[in-house]
Design an enzyme around this catalytic site. Structure first.
Site, short mmCIF file in Angstrom:
data_model
loop_
_atom_site.label_atom_id
_atom_site.label_comp_id
_atom_site.label_asym_id
_atom_site.label_seq_id
_atom_site.Cartn_x
_atom_site.Cartn_y
_atom_site.Cartn_z
N LYS A 217 36.89 44.38 41.29
CA LYS A 217 36.82 44.58 39.84
C LYS A 217 36.89 43.30 39.01
CE LYS A 217 35.92 47.93 39.15
NZ LYS A 217 34.56 48.42 39.53
N GLY A 219 34.15 41.18 38.94
CA GLY A 219 32.77 40.73 38.72
C GLY A 219 32.10 40.32 40.02
N THR A 221 30.31 42.03 42.11
CA THR A 221 28.93 42.53 42.31
C THR A 221 27.96 41.69 41.50
OG1 THR A 221 29.97 44.70 42.41
CG2 THR A 221 27.57 44.65 42.41
N SER A 315 40.67 48.14 35.10
CA SER A 315 39.30 48.41 35.54
C SER A 315 39.31 49.19 36.86
CB SER A 315 38.56 47.07 35.70
OG SER A 315 37.34 47.26 36.35
N LYS A 436 29.02 49.51 37.07
CA LYS A 436 29.52 48.18 36.70
C LYS A 436 29.36 47.99 35.19
CE LYS A 436 30.20 47.54 40.96
NZ LYS A 436 31.54 47.57 41.54
N GLY A 437 30.44 47.62 34.54
CA GLY A 437 30.42 47.48 33.08
C GLY A 437 30.56 48.86 32.44
N TYR A 440 35.10 52.42 28.57
CA TYR A 440 36.35 53.20 28.56
C TYR A 440 37.24 52.66 27.43
CZ TYR A 440 37.13 49.35 31.95
OH TYR A 440 37.16 48.13 32.59
P1 A3P Z 1 34.17 47.15 34.39
O1 A3P Z 1 33.22 48.15 34.95
O2 A3P Z 1 35.58 47.64 34.41
O3 A3P Z 1 33.78 46.62 33.06
P2 A3P Z 1 33.25 44.35 40.68
O4 A3P Z 1 31.78 44.16 40.83
O5 A3P Z 1 34.03 43.27 41.34
O6 A3P Z 1 33.68 45.73 41.02
O7 A3P Z 1 33.58 44.13 39.15
C1 A3P Z 1 33.13 45.02 38.18
C2 A3P Z 1 33.30 44.33 36.85
O8 A3P Z 1 32.39 43.25 36.75
C3 A3P Z 1 32.96 45.20 35.68
O9 A3P Z 1 34.16 45.88 35.36
C4 A3P Z 1 32.46 44.22 34.61
O10 A3P Z 1 33.37 44.03 33.58
C5 A3P Z 1 32.34 42.89 35.37
N1 A3P Z 1 31.07 42.19 35.16
C6 A3P Z 1 30.99 40.85 35.02
N2 A3P Z 1 29.72 40.48 34.85
C7 A3P Z 1 28.98 41.62 34.87
C8 A3P Z 1 27.58 41.87 34.75
N3 A3P Z 1 26.72 40.87 34.55
N4 A3P Z 1 27.16 43.15 34.82
C9 A3P Z 1 28.07 44.15 35.00
N5 A3P Z 1 29.39 43.97 35.16
C10 A3P Z 1 29.85 42.70 35.09
#
Ligand code: A3P
Length: 487
Positions: A217, A219, A221, A315, A436-437, A440
């Site tokens: 969580k 970022g 991905t 998150s 992702k993103g 909430y």
């Molecule tokens: P949220 O969904 O809580 O906003 P991970 O990939 O490690 O699970 O992390 C997910 C988080 O990556 C997302 O948390 C989001 O805030 C963040 N993030 C950072 N850059 C992003 C991007 N370019 N697109 C989507 N999410 C991104």
């Protein structure tokens, strides 16, 4: 009185009725591979064949983790077969005449009478030796050596020597050394002997040059997808079983061995310029991972992304809710973070899984125990989110990857998604999926205050650590500690 388990001589299983005719035991669940090949470094097919054809349960090797120094040899269990460490007795296929013993017969006698062979038995609670049939013909050096050794040990020590059949011996061995059950896989190409033993069909090139370790969580991905745009960087293939991530070092997949791991990577077209990598976000905080990763990938670079641990926890909680975790659905975030030892076990478990990865400095210390500071890069996740091109430039520099890839041109801010995405033609963009993103509500002020306090010590430690390492301080960490000092 100390005692010794001692197996003498080792058994060789040869599928031949000649042995049965002469009453030589062949069905003892024990086998040694021809030329030692494939026991270690592991050739998975050997283990499969042994199990299914002969029901082999025990074998031994001199090679795990390395031939020398001999006192470090250890056992392990792979695919249900118990591998015991084997010692060296100084008898080989070509040592068959007493007078022709290398260096003269006195060398063999010296080894027995207080020398290396005696010390081997003295210092190892369990000693396993392998001799060859030729050592039982000719001058019968096998019998001479071990009978003399037993006499010498009995004469000069109080050790009680015992022998056990292989399966019972293996049971005993792992009772004495329970920590040795799990193997620690190493790169077979880092030891010339291992490279020679290993199959010629195999390569060590299908291993990552760097790992993105998480935590979840932050970022990871987004970073994975940005890295994959680089022409010289290739990710592991997605795993169908563990949410795309390979998760090799952190859980049961590790038992599948390095062939299984390597199959997730393409064969690089140019080993020196191609950068393979793997991202498994639970590597960051799983206890066993740094040690295992460093054993197989000692020269790898390690990238971790950090955001405020309170935001990370929130998150993660939202992620659990989106995945219909019943405990997360039935409890508010405030309830999850403030769960007390008297709370129901399911709530406590969620509380622990939610908050534990945020103990950043403790987890990073564990990584730094196994990797040099210069191998570790800590990325500010807030910066990755707001200005990924600059972060990607720093990462390219850290990795030393060429050619330089211009992320300012490759990425675009997508207004409707509210995040940076891959720029496509005709003003279009490719963003990460819905998971992702997420949208909430903001975290409650109570939870934020609670977590600020909860993580304060860890954050202070992180600040000290980053200063010590000469790594830049994330803005969120400065803000957090600044605010905390006013509260
Ligand atoms: P949220 O969904 O809580 O906003 P991970 O990939 O490690 O699970 O992390 C997910 C988080 O990556 C997302 O948390 C989001 O805030 C963040 N993030 C950072 N850059 C992003 C991007 N370019 N697109 C989507 N999410 C991104």
């Amino acid at each position: 009185m100390p005692h010794k388990d001692w197996i003498y001589p080792a058994y060789r299983i040869i599928a031949s009725c000649v042995f049965q005719e002469h009453g030589i035991p062949t069905d003892m669940g024990y086998a040694v591979a021809p030329h030692h090949s494939g026991v270690y470094p592991v050739h998975s097919q050997l283990y499969e064949a042994w199990k299914s054809v002969w029901g082999i349960k025990v074998t031994s090797t001199e090679e795990y983790p390395h031939l020398r120094p001999a006192r470090y040899r250890r056992g392990f269990i792979h695919n249900g077969i118990q591998v015991l460490p084997r010692q060296t007795c100084g008898l080989f296929t070509h040592t068959i005449f007493y007078k022709d013993y290398p260096g003269g017969p006195q060398e063999l006698d010296k080894s027995i009478r207080g020398g290396e062979l005696f010390l081997t038995v003295l210092l190892n609670p369990v000693s396993i030796f392998m001799t060859h049939l030729s050592n039982y013909g000719n001058d019968r050096l096998g019998l001479y050596t071990f009978e003399s050794l037993v006499r010498f040990v009995q004469c000069w020590t109080h050790l009680r020597l015992q022998t056990l059949p292989p399966v019972r011996l293996a049971h005993k061995y792992f009772q004495i050394f329970p920590d040795e059950r799990d193997p620690l896989w190493q790169n077979p190409c880092h030891d010339k002997r291992h490279k020679d033993i290993w199959s010629k069909e195999k390569t060590c090139d299908r291993l990552p040059k760097f790992l993105v370790i998480g935590p979840q969580k932050t970022g990871t991905t987004a970073l994975h997808s940005f890295l994959s745009l680089h022409p010289a960087i290739s990710s592991s293939y997605p795993s169908p079983i563990t949410f795309e991530e390979v998760q090799f070092f952190s859980g049961p997949n590790y038992q599948r061995g390095i062939d299984w791991y390597m199959d997730f990577f393409p064969v690089p077209s140019n080993v020196s310029t191609d950068f393979l990598f793997e991202k498994s976000a639970n590597y960051f905080d799983t206890e066993t991972t740094p040690k295992r990763a460093a054993a197989l990938l000692p020269r790898a670079k390690i990238i971790s992304i950090l955001i405020n641990p309170a935001d990370r926890a929130y998150s993660w909680y939202q992620h659990q809710r989106a995945h219909q975790d019943p405990v997360a659905l039935n409890h508010t975030f405030d309830e999850v973070v403030s769960a007390a030892p008297s709370s129901p076990a399911s709530l406590l478990s969620l509380h622990r899984r939610c908050l534990q990865p945020g103990a950043y400095s403790s987890h990073l210390e564990r990584w730094l125990h196994h990797y040099q500071p210069s191998q570790l890069l800590i990325v500010d996740g807030v910066q990755l989110r707001s200005g990924p091109a600059q972060v990607m430039d720093a990462i390219q520099k850290f990795l030393g990857v060429t050619p330089y890839f211009n992320y300012t041109q490759a990425l675009t801010f997508d207004e409707s998604k509210g995040f940076w995405c891959q720029k496509l033609e005709a003003g279009r963009s490719r963003c990460l999926g819905k998971s992702k993103g997420r949208k909430y509500p903001d975290m409650s002020l109570e939870s934020r205050a609670f977590l600020s306090e909860y993580y304060r010590e860890q954050n202070v430690e992180l600040l000290r650590m980053l200063k010590r390492l000469g790594q830049p301080l994330p803005v969120w960490l400065r803000d957090e500690l600044h605010n905390a000092s006013w509260s």
